[in-house]
Scaffold this motif. Structure first.
Motif, PDB file in Angstrom:
ATOM      1  N   ASN A  51      44.861  30.974  49.352  1.00 47.40           N
ATOM      2  CA  ASN A  51      45.588  32.116  49.505  1.00 47.40           C
ATOM      3  C   ASN A  51      44.430  33.416  48.753  1.00 47.40           C
ATOM      4  OD1 ASN A  51      47.199  31.378  51.209  1.00 47.40           O
ATOM      5  ND2 ASN A  51      49.032  31.286  49.655  1.00 47.40           N
ATOM      6  N   ARG A  52      43.889  32.693  47.677  1.00 52.32           N
ATOM      7  CA  ARG A  52      42.904  33.754  47.073  1.00 52.32           C
ATOM      8  C   ARG A  52      41.843  34.453  48.077  1.00 52.32           C
ATOM      9  NH1 ARG A  52      40.602  30.495  42.266  1.00 52.32           N
ATOM     10  NH2 ARG A  52      41.040  28.925  43.870  1.00 52.32           N
ATOM     11  N   ALA A  53      41.618  33.959  49.193  1.00 58.35           N
ATOM     12  CA  ALA A  53      40.772  34.300  50.201  1.00 58.35           C
ATOM     13  C   ALA A  53      41.108  35.738  50.655  1.00 58.35           C
ATOM     14  CB  ALA A  53      40.592  33.623  51.221  1.00 58.35           C
ATOM     15  N   ASP A  54      42.393  36.036  50.458  1.00 56.21           N
ATOM     16  CA  ASP A  54      42.747  37.315  50.813  1.00 56.21           C
ATOM     17  C   ASP A  54      42.312  38.320  50.048  1.00 56.21           C
ATOM     18  OD1 ASP A  54      44.404  36.164  52.755  1.00 56.21           O
ATOM     19  OD2 ASP A  54      46.174  36.020  51.856  1.00 56.21           O
ATOM     20  N   LEU A  55      42.043  38.160  48.573  1.00 52.91           N
ATOM     21  CA  LEU A  55      41.275  39.184  47.894  1.00 52.91           C
ATOM     22  C   LEU A  55      40.013  39.442  48.513  1.00 52.91           C
ATOM     23  CD1 LEU A  55      42.102  37.530  44.402  1.00 52.91           C
ATOM     24  CD2 LEU A  55      43.491  39.486  45.429  1.00 52.91           C
ATOM     25  N   LEU A  56      39.304  38.646  48.971  1.00 47.62           N
ATOM     26  CA  LEU A  56      37.879  38.965  49.488  1.00 47.62           C
ATOM     27  C   LEU A  56      37.992  40.012  50.546  1.00 47.62           C
ATOM     28  CD1 LEU A  56      36.430  35.253  49.620  1.00 47.62           C
ATOM     29  CD2 LEU A  56      35.943  36.894  48.393  1.00 47.62           C
ATOM     30  N   PHE A  57      38.994  40.003  51.386  1.00 44.81           N
ATOM     31  CA  PHE A  57      39.077  40.817  52.474  1.00 44.81           C
ATOM     32  C   PHE A  57      39.889  42.123  52.191  1.00 44.81           C
ATOM     33  CE2 PHE A  57      37.668  36.648  53.743  1.00 44.81           C
ATOM     34  CZ  PHE A  57      36.618  36.725  54.528  1.00 44.81           C
ATOM     35  N   ASP A  58      40.828  42.146  51.383  1.00 41.17           N
ATOM     36  CA  ASP A  58      42.017  43.118  51.257  1.00 41.17           C
ATOM     37  C   ASP A  58      41.448  44.048  50.306  1.00 41.17           C
ATOM     38  OD1 ASP A  58      43.625  41.807  53.229  1.00 41.17           O
ATOM     39  OD2 ASP A  58      44.734  40.965  51.504  1.00 41.17           O
ATOM     40  N   PHE A  59      40.556  43.667  49.178  1.00 43.27           N
ATOM     41  CA  PHE A  59      40.210  44.392  48.166  1.00 43.27           C
ATOM     42  C   PHE A  59      38.790  45.039  48.431  1.00 43.27           C
ATOM     43  CE2 PHE A  59      37.757  45.675  44.138  1.00 43.27           C
ATOM     44  CZ  PHE A  59      38.770  46.291  43.525  1.00 43.27           C
ATOM     45  N   ASP A  60      38.440  46.832  48.479  1.00 37.21           N
ATOM     46  CA  ASP A  60      37.358  47.264  48.799  1.00 37.21           C
ATOM     47  C   ASP A  60      36.575  47.682  47.664  1.00 37.21           C
ATOM     48  OD1 ASP A  60      35.311  48.601  50.035  1.00 37.21           O
ATOM     49  OD2 ASP A  60      36.310  50.193  50.848  1.00 37.21           O
ATOM     50  N   PRO A  61      35.448  47.090  47.110  1.00 38.39           N
ATOM     51  CA  PRO A  61      34.835  47.509  46.015  1.00 38.39           C
ATOM     52  C   PRO A  61      33.573  48.316  46.405  1.00 38.39           C
ATOM     53  CG  PRO A  61      33.983  45.285  46.655  1.00 38.39           C
ATOM     54  CD  PRO A  61      34.876  45.669  47.778  1.00 38.39           C
ATOM     55  N   THR A  62      33.748  48.990  47.450  1.00 39.10           N
ATOM     56  CA  THR A  62      32.187  49.810  47.955  1.00 39.10           C
ATOM     57  C   THR A  62      32.089  50.709  47.053  1.00 39.10           C
ATOM     58  OG1 THR A  62      33.215  49.633  50.124  1.00 39.10           O
ATOM     59  CG2 THR A  62      31.585  51.269  49.791  1.00 39.10           C
ATOM     60  N   GLU A  63      32.605  51.459  46.379  1.00 40.66           N
ATOM     61  CA  GLU A  63      32.359  52.594  45.541  1.00 40.66           C
ATOM     62  C   GLU A  63      31.731  51.964  44.277  1.00 40.66           C
ATOM     63  OE1 GLU A  63      34.210  56.166  42.766  1.00 40.66           O
ATOM     64  OE2 GLU A  63      35.496  55.389  44.332  1.00 40.66           O
ATOM     65  N   ALA A  64      32.291  50.785  43.569  1.00 42.13           N
ATOM     66  CA  ALA A  64      31.796  50.122  42.591  1.00 42.13           C
ATOM     67  C   ALA A  64      30.337  49.409  42.882  1.00 42.13           C
ATOM     68  CB  ALA A  64      32.541  49.027  42.099  1.00 42.13           C
ATOM     69  N   VAL A  65      30.196  49.062  44.241  1.00 44.21           N
ATOM     70  CA  VAL A  65      28.879  48.403  44.783  1.00 44.21           C
ATOM     71  C   VAL A  65      27.867  49.581  44.841  1.00 44.21           C
ATOM     72  CG1 VAL A  65      27.898  47.330  46.856  1.00 44.21           C
ATOM     73  CG2 VAL A  65      29.761  46.669  45.853  1.00 44.21           C
ATOM     74  N   ALA A  66      28.067  50.720  45.167  1.00 48.29           N
ATOM     75  CA  ALA A  66      27.300  51.871  45.367  1.00 48.29           C
ATOM     76  C   ALA A  66      26.956  52.349  44.006  1.00 48.29           C
ATOM     77  CB  ALA A  66      27.867  52.839  46.242  1.00 48.29           C
ATOM     78  N   HIS A  67      27.721  52.344  43.081  1.00 49.28           N
ATOM     79  CA  HIS A  67      27.490  52.827  41.710  1.00 49.28           C
ATOM     80  C   HIS A  67      26.521  51.701  41.153  1.00 49.28           C
ATOM     81  CE1 HIS A  67      27.704  54.463  37.620  1.00 49.28           C
ATOM     82  NE2 HIS A  67      28.416  53.531  37.361  1.00 49.28           N
ATOM     83  N   SER A  68      26.607  50.559  41.231  1.00 46.26           N
ATOM     84  CA  SER A  68      26.051  49.585  40.723  1.00 46.26           C
ATOM     85  C   SER A  68      24.294  49.476  41.333  1.00 46.26           C
ATOM     86  CB  SER A  68      26.373  48.040  41.092  1.00 46.26           C
ATOM     87  OG  SER A  68      27.631  47.909  40.341  1.00 46.26           O
ATOM     88  N   LEU A  69      24.379  49.634  42.607  1.00 41.47           N
ATOM     89  CA  LEU A  69      23.079  49.648  43.397  1.00 41.47           C
ATOM     90  C   LEU A  69      22.327  50.791  42.781  1.00 41.47           C
ATOM     91  CD1 LEU A  69      24.037  48.936  47.085  1.00 41.47           C
ATOM     92  CD2 LEU A  69      22.699  47.520  45.518  1.00 41.47           C
ATOM     93  N   GLU A  70      22.988  51.997  42.776  1.00 45.37           N
ATOM     94  CA  GLU A  70      22.197  53.065  42.119  1.00 45.37           C
ATOM     95  C   GLU A  70      21.642  52.941  40.531  1.00 45.37           C
ATOM     96  OE1 GLU A  70      20.496  56.844  41.580  1.00 45.37           O
ATOM     97  OE2 GLU A  70      21.176  55.841  43.493  1.00 45.37           O
TER      98      GLU A  70
END
Length: 358
Positions: A51-70
């Protein structure tokens, strides 16, 4: 897929709370690269991690990803994944390599042969000087000095390497944009200029106690050996030494006074089979492939010692004991002790005690 898109997928995988290193490795083993994990979908991922797989698709880290890429676009700042050629090969040999490494400074250093130096945060003055001397000699011989940027022995090891104009890597227990402890900020900036700061923790990660033992496997994993300079019996440095042994790295320890609490951890390691070290040459000879000249980092010639230094020995000594050993009065000793301290030969300790530094 572009490198940027691939890195974004790695960041997405590692920035999801509740999906730790072990879970990440299970997913990578089952699906390959992170983009394949997300393409497989929720049901397929559940077959691997429940059931931990749900975390992969329910949590959205888009903002943190963009910040890290920058962050990684800035000069001298890098994020490398297990799949990158720049990922240190030494870490691929350990059981639990981090999926991502955040690096500030010289990325190429992560592929070079290094020696980890660790020890007490509450180091004695003699221990600090010993660490600096060993690091200076070993860095001058071509070894990259690896440590954890902590107070005490860690900081001394980094300073010694920098003093030799050598190379040093600091593996930290915070995000790469945080420096802990704050008093080592200037040292950290100097390391970035000619070495590297490495972290497995995302941007913004504060100083959390449990993260520091966790990063120790990277300190030992990057190295070909670990040198413990001073350590109490329950010191975190002994965790690093244990991890080094488990990873097939050499373990070295410098003995100290039987009366010193910060020597007991080193003595424990020596009893367990660590190589007893007295000079940097001992390490160079054990590691091999370095042109080891006799090390002059810890002088042993007593011909030039004055009576006070001889009387001090190598353990902390009280003024009363010095009076007894030298047959000089306290009034005679105090100005001489001040001169020796100004010359950098001794240090004053709490409780009206003194200790020689060389």
């Amino acid at each position: 897929m572009s490198h940027n898109d691939s890195l974004a997928a790695w960041l997405r995988l590692t920035l999801i709370p509740g999906i730790g290193g072990e879970t990440q490795r299970k997913l990578l083993a089952a699906f390959g690269l992170p983009e394949a994990i997300f393409s497989a979908g929720r049901l397929e991922a559940r077959g691997v991690i429940g059931n931990r797989a749900d975390l992969l698709f329910d949590f959205d880290p888009t903002e943190a990803v963009a910040h890290s890429l920058e962050w990684a676009r800035q000069p001298g700042q890098h994020i490398i994944s297990l799949a990158d050629e720049a990922y240190p090969k030494a870490l691929l040999e350990i059981a639990d390599p981090p999926s991502l490494l955040y690096v500030r400074g010289n990325l190429a250093l992560l592929q070079k042969r290094g020696l980890a130096m660790v020890g007490s945060r509450n180091a004695t003055p003699q221990g600090v000087q010993t660490a600096e001397n060993f690091a200076k000699t070993l860095a001058a011989k071509g070894l990259t000095i690896i440590s954890g940027l902590a107070l005490g022995i860690d900081a001394a090891a980094h300073r010694g390497a920098l003093a030799a104009k050598g190379e040093t890597i600091a593996v930290i227990g915070t995000g790469p944009d945080r420096i802990y402890p704050a008093r080592n900020k200037e040292l950290a900036l100097a390391i970035v200029e000619s070495g590297a700061i490495v972290s497995e923790f995302p941007l913004g990660t504060p100083a959390i106690a449990s993260n520091f033992p966790r990063r120790n496997r990277i300190i030992s994993g990057l190295s070909c050996g670990v040198l413990v300079v001073e350590a109490a019996p329950e010191s975190g440095s002994l965790i690093t030494a244990r991890l080094a042994a488990e990873q097939g790295r050499e373990v070295f320890a410098i003995p100290g006074s039987i009366h010193s609490p910060v020597a007991r951890g080193c003595h424990k390691l020596i009893k367990q089979g660590a190589k007893l070290v007295e000079t940097a040459t001992d390490i160079l000879e054990e590691l091999g492939s370095f042109n080891a000249a006799p090390a002059a980092d810890i002088p042993s010639d007593k011909a030039d010692e004055g009576p006070i230094l001889t009387a001090l020995g190598h353990d902390p000594c009280s003024l009363d004991d010095l009076v007894e050993r030298t047959t000089m009065s306290a009034d005679q000793l105090l100005p001489e002790l001040l001169t020796l301290e100004l010359c950098g030969l001794i240090a004053t300790l709490p409780g009206n005690r003194y200790q020689r530094l060389n």
